[in-house]
Scaffold this motif. Structure first.
Motif, short mmCIF file in Angstrom:
data_model
loop_
_atom_site.label_atom_id
_atom_site.label_comp_id
_atom_site.label_asym_id
_atom_site.label_seq_id
_atom_site.Cartn_x
_atom_site.Cartn_y
_atom_site.Cartn_z
N THR A 149 0.84 -1.20 0.00
CA THR A 149 0.00 0.00 0.00
C THR A 149 0.87 1.25 0.00
OG1 THR A 149 -1.80 -1.15 1.12
CG2 THR A 149 -1.75 1.25 1.33
N PRO A 150 0.53 2.26 -0.81
CA PRO A 150 1.31 3.50 -0.84
C PRO A 150 1.18 4.30 0.45
CG PRO A 150 -0.15 3.31 -2.76
CD PRO A 150 -0.58 2.28 -1.78
N ILE A 151 2.00 5.34 0.56
CA ILE A 151 1.89 6.35 1.61
C ILE A 151 1.76 7.70 0.93
CG2 ILE A 151 3.06 7.50 3.53
CD1 ILE A 151 4.53 4.88 4.08
N VAL A 152 0.77 8.49 1.32
CA VAL A 152 0.61 9.83 0.77
C VAL A 152 0.81 10.86 1.88
CG1 VAL A 152 -1.93 9.77 1.03
CG2 VAL A 152 -0.87 11.38 -0.57
N THR A 153 1.60 11.90 1.59
CA THR A 153 1.79 13.02 2.50
C THR A 153 1.24 14.27 1.83
OG1 THR A 153 3.96 13.73 1.68
CG2 THR A 153 3.92 11.89 3.25
N GLY A 154 1.53 15.44 2.39
CA GLY A 154 1.03 16.69 1.83
C GLY A 154 1.56 17.00 0.45
N ASP A 155 2.72 16.43 0.09
CA ASP A 155 3.29 16.75 -1.22
C ASP A 155 3.92 15.56 -1.94
OD1 ASP A 155 5.48 16.34 0.40
OD2 ASP A 155 6.48 18.23 -0.08
N ARG A 156 3.84 14.35 -1.36
CA ARG A 156 4.48 13.22 -2.00
C ARG A 156 3.65 11.94 -1.86
NH1 ARG A 156 11.07 13.12 -1.88
NH2 ARG A 156 11.35 15.25 -2.61
N LEU A 157 3.90 11.07 -2.83
CA LEU A 157 3.34 9.73 -2.79
C LEU A 157 4.52 8.76 -2.86
CD1 LEU A 157 0.71 7.92 -3.01
CD2 LEU A 157 1.19 7.87 -5.47
N PHE A 158 4.58 7.83 -1.90
CA PHE A 158 5.62 6.81 -1.88
C PHE A 158 4.99 5.48 -2.28
CE2 PHE A 158 6.87 10.06 1.17
CZ PHE A 158 8.18 10.31 0.79
N VAL A 159 5.59 4.82 -3.26
CA VAL A 159 5.09 3.52 -3.71
C VAL A 159 6.23 2.51 -3.59
CG1 VAL A 159 3.30 4.43 -5.22
CG2 VAL A 159 5.61 4.11 -6.13
N HIS A 160 5.86 1.29 -3.21
CA HIS A 160 6.85 0.28 -2.88
C HIS A 160 6.47 -1.03 -3.56
CE1 HIS A 160 9.83 -1.86 -0.53
NE2 HIS A 160 8.91 -2.63 0.04
N PHE A 161 7.44 -1.64 -4.23
CA PHE A 161 7.20 -2.91 -4.92
C PHE A 161 8.22 -3.96 -4.48
CE2 PHE A 161 5.75 0.58 -7.64
CZ PHE A 161 4.43 0.21 -7.89
N GLY A 162 8.66 -3.87 -3.22
CA GLY A 162 9.55 -4.87 -2.65
C GLY A 162 10.87 -4.96 -3.38
N HIS A 163 11.25 -6.18 -3.75
CA HIS A 163 12.53 -6.42 -4.40
C HIS A 163 12.63 -5.78 -5.79
CE1 HIS A 163 9.73 -9.37 -5.93
NE2 HIS A 163 10.54 -9.63 -6.92
N MET A 164 11.49 -5.32 -6.34
CA MET A 164 11.51 -4.71 -7.66
C MET A 164 11.80 -3.21 -7.62
SD MET A 164 8.35 -6.82 -9.40
CE MET A 164 7.26 -6.61 -7.98
N GLY A 165 11.64 -2.60 -6.43
CA GLY A 165 12.00 -1.20 -6.31
C GLY A 165 10.99 -0.37 -5.54
#
Length: 427
Positions: free
Chosen positions: A139-155
């Motif tokens: 699941t992503p994380i959203v802040t006031g100005d950024r979105l963080f996305v995570h795909f494990g070993h893929m990046g």
């Protein structure tokens, strides 16, 4: 709704995700809640203070909208400022390559505002996948100005809220088992996640501004099977910040600044650990994973080194979950086994107050809203149970489509990802 814990009773211990650890968003869990910025909401523990959340719905009733989501993925939706974010894996029709995407949708009507291809991993990295997993399960994380996305070993990557990729981190390769499942946690300006693959499991922190590696701490587990998929939780104990990260064989507490291990509690050969910890009443609640899970209450205060013999408050084996996380409402903790047995226990003692079979299998983590606990089965059936010492089923709601993702909750609405759609239930 009764608070998940009473800070007056344990003033030195608190979760930090409700006090600005989500960077610029500084999201607070308050009445009139319209933010759901990470896996399991503002606190990371499945608690919502939203108003007018529906109790009853079906595939044709109580639905504000449902839209088809292209590709595949089991990441849960997150919500901020009227926008929903999630990830998906698509197949390039020309090359056949899997591409990993971040999507933004308008929460009012579900239309896609942008869809960004974030990563195009080597085909070999997406080949081995468990039937209940996907290339886009974190699941992503959203802040006031950024979105963080995570795909494990893929990046891992960060985007601005218009969909522009700010950085990518693809150098931290490790051999997964069944793909990736755990989501990251944002602790100040560090993005922290577990990398528990088939060998050399570790916990990793990236600089949230640049994606550069901050630290990497080896698990040093003696378990025979080393792979796990849990999402960390950040807490504060006696003024000390800790990141709680379950892995195979033990749960560990890590210093967010440099990653050194503060303490650990072992649970034998438990592996493939999925549930995110929950923290309330001065106790951590978590499950030990396959093959035979045990549900633990652990006291982090005073823990040091190997605290297995000293800091376990109580444990329950019957009905313990392999996959769904728990939720605490008032003085009780609620959890559901993968096989559909829901349990309510006294948070302080572990006394089981009730066990009831809901029906079906479960992977999604429950949420608590306005004195109710919402459970979602793998076949898309939502069970609404009154929070309390006696069991009372309020509603059974069928969408008729497979669902492994957990809910996002906002005022008047529940957002549910199923195999092919994203649904808004409510107004």
């Amino acid at each position: 709704m009764t608070p998940p814990f009473r800070s007056s009773r344990i003033p030195a211990i608190r979760t930090l995700l409700t006090h600005g650890w989500l960077g610029a968003s500084a999201v607070l869990a308050t009445a009139g809640e319209t933010e759901w910025p990470q896996f399991r909401g503002p606190t990371g523990q499945g608690i919502s203070q939203a108003a007018d959340v529906p109790i009853k719905w079906s595939a044709t009733e109580g639905v504000a909208w449902n839209v088809e989501v292209s590709g595949r993925g089991w990441s849960s939706p997150v919500l901020s400022k009227g926008r929903l974010y999630l990830t998906s894996a698509e197949t390039d029709t020309a090359s056949g390559d899997v591409t990993l995407h971040a999507l933004c949708l308008d929460s009012k009507d579900g239309h896609v505002l942008w869809d960004t291809e974030v990563l195009r991993p080597d085909p070999g990295k997406v080949a081995a996948m468990h039937r209940k997993n996907s290339p886009a399960s974190a699941t992503p994380i959203v802040t006031g100005d950024r979105l963080f996305v995570h795909f494990g070993h893929m990046g891992t990557a960060a985007l601005d809220l218009s969909g522009k990729v700010l950085w990518r981190q693809t150098e931290l390769d490790y051999p997964p088992t069944h793909g990736n499942g755990g989501s990251p946690v944002l602790v100040g300006d560090a993005l922290i996640f577990s990398a528990d693959g088939q060998k050399d499991p570790c916990v990793i922190a990236l600089d949230a501004k640049t994606g550069v590696l901050r630290w990497k701490t080896a698990r040093n587990s003696t378990a025979k099977k080393l792979f796990s998929f849990s999402t960390p939780l950040a807490i504060e104990v006696g003024g000390v910040k800790e990141v709680i990260s379950p892995g195979s064989g033990f749960v560990g507490a890590y210093a967010p600044t440099d990653g050194h291990e503060l303490w650990r509690v072992g649970y034998g050969e438990g592996f493939s650990v999925v549930p995110r910890p929950v923290f309330a009443h001065g106790l951590l609640f978590l499950s030990s994973g396959f093959d035979r899970p045990t549900f633990y209450a652990i006291k982090p205060e005073g823990a040091a080194g190997d605290a297995t013999a000293t800091n376990v408050a109580w444990s329950i084996s019957k009905g313990a979950p392999n996959t769904p996380s728990a939720v605490v409402v008032g003085d009780e903790v609620y959890f559901v086994s993968d096989g559909g047995i829901a349990t309510c226990a006294a948070a302080s003692t572990g006394e089981v107050l009730w066990n009831e079979r809901l029906g079906g299998n479960f992977s999604a983590s429950p949420v608590a809203v306005d004195g109710r606990v919402y459970f979602q089965s793998e076949t898309g059936v939502g069970y609404v149970v009154k929070a309390g010492k006696t069991y009372e089923l309020l509603a059974t709601n069928e969408l008729g489509e497979r669902s492994l993702a957990s809910y996002a909750v906002a005022d008047g609405a529940i957002y549910i990802r199923t195999e092919a759609h994203l649904w808004k239930i409510g107004r």
